[in-house]
Design a protein around this motif. Structure first.
Motif, PDB file in Angstrom:
ATOM      1  N   GLU A  34       4.427   4.887   2.229  1.00  0.00           N
ATOM      2  CA  GLU A  34       3.270   4.556   1.041  1.00  0.00           C
ATOM      3  C   GLU A  34       3.794   4.128   0.362  1.00  0.00           C
ATOM      4  O   GLU A  34       3.619   3.180  -0.119  1.00  0.00           O
ATOM      5  CB  GLU A  34       2.655   5.718   1.968  1.00  0.00           C
ATOM      6  CG  GLU A  34       1.913   5.763   3.070  1.00  0.00           C
ATOM      7  CD  GLU A  34       0.944   6.856   3.622  1.00  0.00           C
ATOM      8  OE1 GLU A  34       0.441   7.317   2.668  1.00  0.00           O
ATOM      9  OE2 GLU A  34       0.184   7.232   4.930  1.00  0.00           O
ATOM     10  N   LYS A  35       4.687   5.145  -0.124  1.00  0.00           N
ATOM     11  CA  LYS A  35       4.704   4.834  -1.862  1.00  0.00           C
ATOM     12  C   LYS A  35       5.106   3.430  -2.077  1.00  0.00           C
ATOM     13  O   LYS A  35       4.955   2.455  -2.976  1.00  0.00           O
ATOM     14  CB  LYS A  35       5.807   5.610  -2.664  1.00  0.00           C
ATOM     15  CG  LYS A  35       4.607   7.159  -2.865  1.00  0.00           C
ATOM     16  CD  LYS A  35       5.329   7.928  -3.791  1.00  0.00           C
ATOM     17  CE  LYS A  35       4.440   8.985  -4.431  1.00  0.00           C
ATOM     18  NZ  LYS A  35       5.635  10.081  -5.045  1.00  0.00           N
ATOM     19  N   GLN A  36       5.628   3.414  -1.229  1.00  0.00           N
ATOM     20  CA  GLN A  36       6.562   1.688  -1.348  1.00  0.00           C
ATOM     21  C   GLN A  36       6.322   0.737  -0.687  1.00  0.00           C
ATOM     22  O   GLN A  36       6.040  -0.294  -1.763  1.00  0.00           O
ATOM     23  CB  GLN A  36       8.223   2.199  -0.546  1.00  0.00           C
ATOM     24  CG  GLN A  36       9.302   2.758  -0.848  1.00  0.00           C
ATOM     25  CD  GLN A  36       9.830   3.113   0.455  1.00  0.00           C
ATOM     26  OE1 GLN A  36      10.064   3.041   1.203  1.00  0.00           O
ATOM     27  NE2 GLN A  36      11.247   2.266   0.244  1.00  0.00           N
ATOM     28  N   ILE A  37       5.369   1.020  -0.178  1.00  0.00           N
ATOM     29  CA  ILE A  37       4.189  -0.505   0.077  1.00  0.00           C
ATOM     30  C   ILE A  37       3.704  -0.485  -0.484  1.00  0.00           C
ATOM     31  O   ILE A  37       2.995  -1.900  -0.987  1.00  0.00           O
ATOM     32  CB  ILE A  37       3.204   0.451   1.618  1.00  0.00           C
ATOM     33  CG1 ILE A  37       4.728   0.083   3.214  1.00  0.00           C
ATOM     34  CG2 ILE A  37       2.425  -0.724   1.695  1.00  0.00           C
ATOM     35  CD1 ILE A  37       3.666   1.214   4.135  1.00  0.00           C
ATOM     36  N   ALA A  38       2.944   0.469  -1.205  1.00  0.00           N
ATOM     37  CA  ALA A  38       1.742   0.436  -3.018  1.00  0.00           C
ATOM     38  C   ALA A  38       2.501  -0.361  -3.817  1.00  0.00           C
ATOM     39  O   ALA A  38       2.629  -1.173  -4.536  1.00  0.00           O
ATOM     40  CB  ALA A  38       1.813   1.784  -2.966  1.00  0.00           C
ATOM     41  N   GLY A  39       4.270  -0.320  -3.753  1.00  0.00           N
ATOM     42  CA  GLY A  39       4.598  -0.628  -5.118  1.00  0.00           C
ATOM     43  C   GLY A  39       4.647  -1.927  -4.751  1.00  0.00           C
ATOM     44  O   GLY A  39       4.922  -2.664  -5.213  1.00  0.00           O
ATOM     45  N   TYR A  40       4.997  -2.742  -3.284  1.00  0.00           N
ATOM     46  CA  TYR A  40       5.899  -4.013  -2.545  1.00  0.00           C
ATOM     47  C   TYR A  40       4.426  -4.828  -2.734  1.00  0.00           C
ATOM     48  O   TYR A  40       4.375  -5.930  -3.156  1.00  0.00           O
ATOM     49  CB  TYR A  40       5.995  -4.289  -1.374  1.00  0.00           C
ATOM     50  CG  TYR A  40       6.554  -4.719  -1.178  1.00  0.00           C
ATOM     51  CD1 TYR A  40       7.578  -5.462  -1.795  1.00  0.00           C
ATOM     52  CD2 TYR A  40       6.028  -5.339   0.337  1.00  0.00           C
ATOM     53  CE1 TYR A  40       8.324  -6.536  -0.882  1.00  0.00           C
ATOM     54  CE2 TYR A  40       5.568  -6.614  -0.007  1.00  0.00           C
ATOM     55  CZ  TYR A  40       7.505  -7.184  -0.188  1.00  0.00           C
ATOM     56  OH  TYR A  40       7.346  -8.530   0.552  1.00  0.00           O
TER      57      TYR A  40
END
Length: 339
Positions: free
Chosen positions: A270-276
């Protein structure tokens, strides 16, 4: 950070020179108000406070004021707005900048001079800009990133001697957005209610933005509760929200649900998705929960329906309200599938 300078101001630890530059109007205005409130007593403001627009008034006029002894009180407060000569822009007023350079070398000990520069960038090549930044307490009034926003919320809460939980901060940002004026209003309101703010307090008391109301509408759509979705839609219309804007945000939410589902399938957290995707992590978390109720094919069909509705709305093919109603009714065609 700006709060460190604000804390000094509140302790009456004043600098002779302040430079506040950037495009975040709240930080500029708040710094000005703090200085007015803490430097001067009410009865002194009439005599010892001056504000000049440097797009209309020469700098030497303002500096003559700064070099005049205060009347009644101990300090003078001089606000200098729009110092365009710190940028590469040209103005209609000719300033005697040598006078300012001389003042920077030896500021009047009884005056506080504040430059409010509402510009994204200053011209760092100018000797005057470099000297002012070296001599003055400098605040960059820029848009805050997510980490800075969270820190700012905690700092703002601490000014009221209240604690706010981290998940409550996440929800506050989701509901209100990043506008510091709105966030301040909500934090001040929460501070009147409790000394410890948790997520339930935020859910109960914080005003919902248009985006948050539409998130709830989408949540009703996800669970095929079309009657409740229509009720929210009609409430938004009563608030004079435009159908085309409502449709646009519904479309954006469904695109987000699809993107989150696809990226999660590829193994992103989820954190990676938010950043992407450059969206708030809490929005990703909620979208991930909604994505479980759709297959990829269903989401693509919904996005196609929304695209068609957008085309019909923009070409005037049908009444705008009816277009959204028809979209909602078509959603009953597919049963809920939780994956």
């Amino acid at each position: 950070m700006v709060f460190n300078i604000w804390k000094k101001i509140k302790k009456k630890q004043f600098a002779s020179l302040y430079l506040v530059y950037g495009t975040e109007a709240f930080l500029i205005n708040e710094t000005k108000q703090l200085l007015v409130h803490h430097v001067l007593e009410k009865e002194e403001i009439e005599f010892n406070f001056s504000s000049y627009d440097l797009e209309e008034t020469p700098i030497e006029t303002a500096l003559e004021d700064a070099e005049t002894f205060p009347f009644i009180g101990d300090k003078r407060l001089i606000i200098l707005q729009n110092p365009f000569f710190l940028t590469s822009a040209k103005g209609k007023v000719d300033h005697h900048l040598a006078k300012l350079e001389a003042y920077l070398k030896e500021p009047a000990p009884y005056s506080i001079v504040v430059f409010l520069a509402p510009y994204e960038k200053l011209d760092e090549r100018r000797k005057l800009t470099k000297e002012l930044k070296r001599k003055a307490e400098t605040i960059e009034a820029k848009k805050l990133n997510e980490r800075e926003l969270k820190e700012w919320i905690h700092e703002r809460a601490s000014l009221h001697s209240i604690l706010i939980d981290e998940d409550a901060v996440d929800l506050l940002l989701l509901l209100v957005g990043t506008n510091l004026f709105l966030l301040t209003s909500e934090i001040d309101k929460l501070a009147l209610y409790a000394k410890h703010i948790d997520i339930h307090t935020v859910e109960k008391l914080v005003s919902r933005s248009l985006e948050e109301n539409i998130f709830h509408l989408v949540d009703k759509i996800v669970h095929r509760k079309i009657d409740e979705a229509l009720r929210i839609f009609y409430d938004l219309l009563k608030q004079n929200q435009e159908p085309i804007k409502i449709l646009s945000i519904i479309s954006g939410q469904f695109r987000l649900i699809y993107q989150v589902k696809e990226l999660a399938r590829q193994g992103y957290g989820e954190k990676q998705i938010a950043g992407y995707l450059k969206v708030h992590p809490y929005r990703v978390k909620l979208a991930a929960g909604q994505a479980r109720f759709f297959s990829n094919e269903e989401l693509i069909r919904k996005i196609d329906l929304l695209s068609q509705a957008d085309y019909e709305m923009k070409t005037g093919a049908m009444n705008k309200v009816l277009i959204i109603e028809m979209f909602l009714f078509k959603l009953n065609d597919t049963p809920i599938k939780q994956s």
